[in-house]
Design a protein around this motif. Structure first.
Motif, short mmCIF file in Angstrom:
data_model
loop_
_atom_site.label_atom_id
_atom_site.label_comp_id
_atom_site.label_asym_id
_atom_site.label_seq_id
_atom_site.Cartn_x
_atom_site.Cartn_y
_atom_site.Cartn_z
N HIS A 110 55.79 63.81 84.34
CA HIS A 110 55.85 65.19 84.80
C HIS A 110 56.28 66.16 83.72
N GLN A 111 57.18 65.74 82.88
CA GLN A 111 57.59 66.52 81.71
C GLN A 111 57.28 65.64 80.51
N MET A 112 56.35 66.10 79.65
CA MET A 112 55.88 65.26 78.56
C MET A 112 56.54 65.63 77.24
N ASP A 113 57.08 64.64 76.56
CA ASP A 113 57.67 64.81 75.24
C ASP A 113 56.58 64.51 74.22
N VAL A 114 55.89 65.54 73.75
CA VAL A 114 54.74 65.39 72.87
C VAL A 114 55.15 64.79 71.52
N CYS A 115 56.33 65.09 71.05
CA CYS A 115 56.81 64.48 69.79
C CYS A 115 56.96 62.97 69.95
N LEU A 116 57.46 62.53 71.09
CA LEU A 116 57.56 61.11 71.38
C LEU A 116 56.16 60.50 71.44
N PHE A 117 55.22 61.18 72.10
CA PHE A 117 53.84 60.71 72.18
C PHE A 117 53.26 60.52 70.78
N GLU A 118 53.51 61.47 69.90
CA GLU A 118 52.96 61.39 68.54
C GLU A 118 53.50 60.16 67.82
N GLU A 119 54.79 59.88 67.97
CA GLU A 119 55.37 58.69 67.35
C GLU A 119 54.76 57.42 67.94
N MET A 120 54.52 57.42 69.26
CA MET A 120 53.89 56.27 69.90
C MET A 120 52.46 56.09 69.36
N GLY A 121 51.72 57.19 69.20
CA GLY A 121 50.37 57.12 68.66
C GLY A 121 50.35 56.56 67.25
N LYS A 122 51.31 56.96 66.44
CA LYS A 122 51.41 56.44 65.07
C LYS A 122 51.67 54.93 65.08
N GLU A 123 52.52 54.51 65.99
CA GLU A 123 52.82 53.07 66.08
C GLU A 123 51.60 52.28 66.52
N TRP A 124 50.85 52.80 67.50
CA TRP A 124 49.63 52.11 67.93
C TRP A 124 48.62 52.06 66.79
N ALA A 125 48.54 53.13 66.01
CA ALA A 125 47.63 53.14 64.85
C ALA A 125 48.07 52.08 63.83
N ARG A 126 49.38 51.93 63.64
CA ARG A 126 49.88 50.91 62.72
C ARG A 126 49.53 49.51 63.23
N LEU A 127 49.72 49.30 64.53
CA LEU A 127 49.49 47.97 65.12
C LEU A 127 48.01 47.62 65.26
N PHE A 128 47.19 48.62 65.60
CA PHE A 128 45.78 48.36 65.92
C PHE A 128 44.80 49.06 64.98
N GLY A 129 45.29 49.61 63.89
CA GLY A 129 44.44 50.36 62.97
C GLY A 129 43.31 49.54 62.37
N ALA A 130 43.50 48.24 62.23
CA ALA A 130 42.46 47.38 61.65
C ALA A 130 41.37 47.04 62.66
N GLU A 131 41.62 47.33 63.93
CA GLU A 131 40.62 47.06 64.98
C GLU A 131 39.60 48.20 65.00
N ASN A 132 38.46 47.96 65.55
CA ASN A 132 37.42 48.98 65.65
C ASN A 132 37.57 49.74 66.97
N VAL A 133 38.57 50.60 67.05
CA VAL A 133 38.83 51.38 68.27
C VAL A 133 37.82 52.52 68.31
N THR A 134 36.98 52.53 69.35
CA THR A 134 35.95 53.56 69.47
C THR A 134 36.19 54.50 70.63
N LYS A 135 37.03 54.10 71.58
CA LYS A 135 37.35 54.93 72.74
C LYS A 135 38.72 54.50 73.25
N ILE A 136 39.40 55.44 73.91
CA ILE A 136 40.65 55.11 74.59
C ILE A 136 40.43 55.43 76.06
#
Length: 115
Positions: A30-56
């Motif tokens: 309901h209340q979104m912490d966009v800075c937290l989201f950005e850090e989560m996105g960076k972590e997913w990119a670190r973990l899955f960056g070598a995969e061929n992600v084409t859609k979420i």
């Protein structure tokens, strides 16, 4: 920082109801912490960056904010699943799924590199 930041936030602001349900409305839904989201996105990119992600793919409403921030890291579109069929339209088809960010062209929207 990675997921440690999310763990800390859950410990600080998460609320357990009925001994089973973890409520994260204060920073994820309901209340979104966009800075937290950005850090989560960076972590997913670190973990899955070598995969061929084409859609979420995410669920309608609650997952869209996080999915959009993650999609920026992978430079791919977000598709969200609707909770129910659209009413009032022949066949219940509703609108086509979103195609992502970027410039319009040809058959849809082409994802563009971040500036």
């Amino acid at each position: 920082m990675g997921m440690k930041l999310l763990e800390e936030r859950i410990r600080r602001d998460g609320v357990v109801e009925d001994g089973q349900v973890l409520k994260v409305d204060r920073f994820l839904n309901h209340q979104m912490d966009v800075c937290l989201f950005e850090e989560m996105g960076k972590e997913w990119a670190r973990l899955f960056g070598a995969e061929n992600v084409t859609k979420i793919l995410t669920i309608e409403a609650s997952g869209i904010g996080i999915a959009c921030v993650a999609a920026e890291q992978f430079n791919c579109p977000v598709i969200f699943a609707k909770k129910s069929r659209a009413r009032g339209k022949a066949g219940g088809g509703g609108d086509p799924p979103p195609q992502g960010r970027g410039r319009a062209g040809g058959g849809g929207v082409e994802p563009q590199p971040r500036p």
